[in-house]
Each structure stands twice: as C-alpha cells, then as structure tokens.
Design an enzyme around this catalytic site. Structure first.
Site, PDB file in Angstrom:
ATOM      1  N   ASP A  12       4.207   2.381  24.262  1.00 20.58           N
ATOM      2  CA  ASP A  12       4.999   3.509  24.758  1.00 20.58           C
ATOM      3  C   ASP A  12       5.226   4.386  23.539  1.00 20.58           C
ATOM      4  O   ASP A  12       5.894   3.975  22.587  1.00 20.58           O
ATOM      5  CB  ASP A  12       6.316   2.950  25.315  1.00 20.58           C
ATOM      6  CG  ASP A  12       7.306   4.023  25.733  1.00 20.58           C
ATOM      7  OD1 ASP A  12       7.104   5.205  25.385  1.00 20.58           O
ATOM      8  OD2 ASP A  12       8.307   3.667  26.392  1.00 20.58           O
ATOM      9  N   TYR A 232      17.331  -4.176  20.888  1.00 20.54           N
ATOM     10  CA  TYR A 232      16.665  -3.654  22.075  1.00 20.54           C
ATOM     11  C   TYR A 232      16.164  -2.236  21.827  1.00 20.54           C
ATOM     12  O   TYR A 232      16.930  -1.357  21.476  1.00 20.54           O
ATOM     13  CB  TYR A 232      17.623  -3.658  23.278  1.00 20.54           C
ATOM     14  CG  TYR A 232      16.961  -3.080  24.507  1.00 20.54           C
ATOM     15  CD1 TYR A 232      16.015  -3.818  25.215  1.00 20.54           C
ATOM     16  CD2 TYR A 232      17.234  -1.786  24.929  1.00 20.54           C
ATOM     17  CE1 TYR A 232      15.363  -3.281  26.305  1.00 20.54           C
ATOM     18  CE2 TYR A 232      16.586  -1.241  26.023  1.00 20.54           C
ATOM     19  CZ  TYR A 232      15.658  -1.997  26.706  1.00 20.54           C
ATOM     20  OH  TYR A 232      15.018  -1.461  27.786  1.00 20.54           O
ATOM     21  N   LYS A 235      11.457  -2.283  26.816  1.00 18.83           N
ATOM     22  CA  LYS A 235      10.979  -3.571  27.299  1.00 18.83           C
ATOM     23  C   LYS A 235       9.531  -3.759  26.877  1.00 18.83           C
ATOM     24  O   LYS A 235       8.827  -2.808  26.552  1.00 18.83           O
ATOM     25  CB  LYS A 235      11.155  -3.593  28.818  1.00 18.83           C
ATOM     26  CG  LYS A 235      11.399  -4.951  29.410  1.00 18.83           C
ATOM     27  CD  LYS A 235      12.597  -5.681  28.874  1.00 18.83           C
ATOM     28  CE  LYS A 235      12.654  -7.105  29.435  1.00 18.83           C
ATOM     29  NZ  LYS A 235      13.666  -7.919  28.804  1.00 18.83           N
TER      30      LYS A 235
HETATM   31  P1  13P Z   1      19.794   5.776  25.668  1.00 17.01           P
HETATM   32  O1  13P Z   1      20.013   6.913  26.646  1.00 17.01           O
HETATM   33  O2  13P Z   1      20.928   5.608  24.708  1.00 17.01           O
HETATM   34  O3  13P Z   1      18.465   5.847  25.005  1.00 17.01           O
HETATM   35  O4  13P Z   1      19.766   4.403  26.476  1.00 17.01           O
HETATM   36  C1  13P Z   1      19.287   4.295  27.745  1.00 17.01           C
HETATM   37  C2  13P Z   1      17.909   3.824  27.794  1.00 17.01           C
HETATM   38  O5  13P Z   1      17.090   4.474  28.410  1.00 17.01           O
HETATM   39  C3  13P Z   1      17.581   2.554  27.119  1.00 17.01           C
HETATM   40  O6  13P Z   1      16.292   2.559  26.610  1.00 17.01           O
HETATM   41  P1  13P Z   2      10.682   1.280  28.751  1.00 19.85           P
HETATM   42  O1  13P Z   2      10.732  -0.122  28.206  1.00 19.85           O
HETATM   43  O2  13P Z   2       9.634   1.427  29.808  1.00 19.85           O
HETATM   44  O3  13P Z   2      10.555   2.288  27.654  1.00 19.85           O
HETATM   45  O4  13P Z   2      12.041   1.532  29.513  1.00 19.85           O
HETATM   46  C1  13P Z   2      13.224   1.413  28.811  1.00 19.85           C
HETATM   47  C2  13P Z   2      14.450   1.546  29.637  1.00 19.85           C
HETATM   48  O5  13P Z   2      15.491   1.223  29.155  1.00 19.85           O
HETATM   49  C3  13P Z   2      14.371   2.065  30.996  1.00 19.85           C
HETATM   50  O6  13P Z   2      15.628   2.126  31.627  1.00 19.85           O
HETATM   51 MG    MG Z   3      10.075   4.126  27.234  1.00 27.76          MG
HETATM   52 MG    MG Z   4       7.587   1.260  29.589  1.00 32.54          MG
END
Ligand code: 13P
Ligand code: 13P
Ligand code: MG
Ligand code: MG
Length: 384
Positions: A12, A232, A235
């Site tokens: 990603d 984190y 994912k």
């Molecule tokens: P942020 O908006 O702080 O990035 O967290 C939400 C999220 O999308 C986690 O990856």
């Molecule tokens: P990705 O792992 O696909 O970037 O998504 C992160 C996330 O926090 C979505 O809510």
């Molecule tokens: Mg992402």
């Molecule tokens: Mg992803």
C-alpha cells in the site's frame, strides 16, 4: 529451460481516498518503472485490491532474489513519489525502511513466490485481499487442498488421492511445521483455526501426485507489518498464488471456498471482524466502513514464462449470492458498533491506538476487594 518463478509482491503506497482505493497515476508510475527495467523479467502485470497494489512478476531467478525484490521496491518507491505529489492518504504506508536492503521481507511489502517447472498448460490464480491479515487465507487454502467436500479431485483424481502437505508458520514464535493431509488434518485445523498466529505459508503435492513434491503449489505472503514497524500502521493485506489443474485442484475448486464469506480480522482501523467478500477487480474499492474485507482473483495461463491474462475470475454472477450474504453479515456485525465480537478482542488491539484511551483512565481506577462488601461512593466526575 530453467524453472519459472512467479513473484506476487504487494504494498500500500497511498490510498485514494483514505484507505479505499489506489490512484491510476500511481499504478501508471509503477508500470512504467517495470517497463524500463523489464530486462530481468519474463513478464509482469500490475493489479490492485482496495488500497493495495500487487506486482505479478515472472522471471527465472528463483524466490527471494535480490534483483527482483529490489526492482519491486524501486517500483513501489516510484509509485510513492506520485502518491506524495497527489497527497494520497498514507503515501508510502508499507515502505517502512528508508532504503532497500537485500529482500522486501521485513521492510513492509508482502511477497508470495513459487518457483516451478512450467507444464504444457499452466493455469494459476493470484488472489489479493484488502482489510485483513495473512491468516485470512487459512480457511480457503484448507478447503482447496484439504477438504473433499470442496475439492472433488481429492476423491476422484488418482493424482490428488494422497492429499497435500501444508507448511504452517507460527508468526509469533518464528517457527514452522509441515503437516500431511488427510492424516494430520485435525492437528492442522487445531493450528490454522487461530489465523492471527498460525498461517499457511505453502502447500506441496505428496508422492504419487504427477507434479513434483518439491515444488510448492500454493504460497501466501505472511509478513506482519506490526512486527516491522513496532506499531499499527495498516493491516498486512495479503497475496497468494495457487497453481491449478492436471493433478492439482481445478480452477473451480480453487475458487469454490469463496462462495462462503468467512469471518476475518482487519476491517476498519485493523480492529474489526468482517466477512470476506469475493469481488471483481472493478468492485475491489473498500468504501463501506473501510471495507468489508475483499478478495480479487486474477487468473493467468503461464505460457513460456508469459502471463496470459488476467481473467477476472470473481466477475461471475455465481458469486453474487456470496456477496449478498457478506453484505447481510456486514449489516449484522455493524449493529454491534464498538462491541466485541465485531470489535477485535483486547489482545489483538494491543498495537492500535486503543491502549492510549485506556491509559487516560489509569488515575481513575479505585482498587477494591470484591470478596468483601464494597461501599457505595459518590462516582468520580458525578454532579454534586
Ligand atoms: P488516522 O485517521 O489517524 O490515520 O487513523 C485512522 C485510520 O485510517 C487507521 O489507519
Ligand atoms: P489498510 O491496511 O488497507 O491501509 O487499511 C487501514 C485502515 O485502518 C482502514 O480502516
Ligand atoms: Mg491504506
Ligand atoms: Mg490495504
């Protein structure tokens, strides 16, 4: 002719918008980088699932080859530069090191690779999932290679009758075990039913199969981002390669497990459980509550090292019912809001931002002995 290697390497490098999709200009930059450095490759194809991009590369250099991994890394870096210009969300999200060093494993991207002797006709499927974790492939891989109720060939094809060997990784303890099905099926299920820890890495044919038992027939990316980043960051959305036909499960047997939307971890903020929805490439965008988790299936014939395809295999009305069922399950789970089991158990949220919320209460807790009467008190923060 030397063996062919198929490498599916994913990252990603920026979401458009949020974590829902990739941007076509990022994919263009990656493709033109591969085009400019294609001398080490037989062929390549770039695809996407949600906010993840997958490089599908064929070459004759074997798995874990430094030049191939460096090429993939540099291609992702050229995509990251465009993602930064466009201000995409989490630009460079999975490129967790400042520089490439030897192999993409341990640097953020995920890789599934198989080196094998090309057959006269060699069909493969590259699966790519978004909003989940590598163990999400445990269920379908077991069904494909271990379950005769899914795979008719286990019962009626003499080449598959002996079953398959599963290589399972314990991703917490960094160790692995090989288990043969059908005889070790119960032990195998004891492990892989816990997909956040035990992950099917590869599958091999057994003696008696017309394919070489030393050449894997399936491979899954098992990289865990939190182990690389220490926190984190997104994912570990996985990729997998499955070889098919002529003594191996037929294409229809490889896809059949996805008629059931099994529950996986990784939806919204990597912190929720949701159903795995099989989708066509056109429908891989994860917009509802950043999901639900999805899987695409890109079918190819490998012909003289070339990738003939992709055939968008989940673009079939026969998977509509699974998609419908996944949406119903998503509605049901979403009604739970922040409650488990929609939200992941606390142990799995250790690396998210939830512990920071818990910490804000650390001064408020009062110790008590619940075996004795606990006096009524004015609640802290109550209005007098
Ligand atoms: P942020 O908006 O702080 O990035 O967290 C939400 C999220 O999308 C986690 O990856
Ligand atoms: P990705 O792992 O696909 O970037 O998504 C992160 C996330 O926090 C979505 O809510
Ligand atoms: Mg992402
Ligand atoms: Mg992803």
């Amino acid at each position: 002719m030397t063996k062919i290697t198929v490498s599916a390497i994913k990252a990603d490098v920026g979401g458009y918008v949020g974590h829902s999709d990739t941007h076509p200009r990022v994919q263009d930059a990656i493709e033109s980088h591969l085009e400019d450095h294609a001398d080490v490759l037989e062929n390549y194809h770039v695809t996407s699932a949600g906010d993840d991009l997958q490089l599908i590369l064929t070459h004759r250099r074997g798995s874990d080859d430094e030049r191939i991994h460096e090429l993939a890394w540099n291609a992702f870096e050229s995509g990251t530069a465009v993602a930064q210009d466009l201000g995409l969300y989490g630009a460079g999200q999975d490129l967790l090191s400042d520089a490439f060093s030897g192999n993409v494993r341990g640097l953020g991207p995920g890789a599934a690779e198989i080196e094998f002797t090309e057959r006269p006709s060699d069909p493969i499927v590259v699966f790519a999932m978004d909003k989940t974790e590598p163990g999400a492939f445990n269920f379908p891989m077991y069904k494909v290679f271990g379950d005769p109720f899914n795979t008719a060939g286990l019962v009626i094809d003499p080449s598959m009758n002996e079953g398959f060997t599963f290589e399972v990784w314990d991703i917490e303890e960094d160790r692995r075990v090989f288990l043969d099905t059908p005889e070790d099926a119960h032990e195998l299920l004891a492990l892989i039913g816990a997909p956040s820890r035990y992950v099917i890495k590869r599958v091999y044919p057994r003696e008696g199969n017309k394919n070489d038992p030393d050449e894997p027939v399936a491979s899954v990316s098992t990289e865990k981002l939190v182990d690389v980043a220490g926190e984190y960051v997104g994912k570990d959305d996985p990729v997998a390669i499955v070889r098919s036909q002529s003594g191996l499960p037929a294409i229809g047997e490889v896809l059949e497990p996805f008629t059931f939307p099994h529950m996986v971890s990784g939806w919204m903020r990597g912190s929720h459980v949701g159903p795995m929805m099989p989708v066509s490439m056109e429908h891989s965008q994860t917009s509802r509550f950043d999901g639900p988790p999805r899987c695409i299936a890109a079918g190819f014939q490998i012909t003289d090292g070339n990738l003939v395809g992709p055939n968008d295999l989940f673009d079939d009305v026969a998977f509509d019912r699974a998609r419908e069922q996944a949406s119903e399950q998503a509605d049901y789970l979403r009604e739970h809001g922040p409650f488990e089991p929609h939200r992941l158990p606390l142990g799995e949220l250790e690396y998210t931002t939830l512990p920071e919320i818990m910490d804000t209460l650390s001064e408020e807790w009062e110790h008590m002995d619940s075996s004795k009467p606990v006096a009524q008190a004015t609640p802290v923060g109550s209005v007098e």
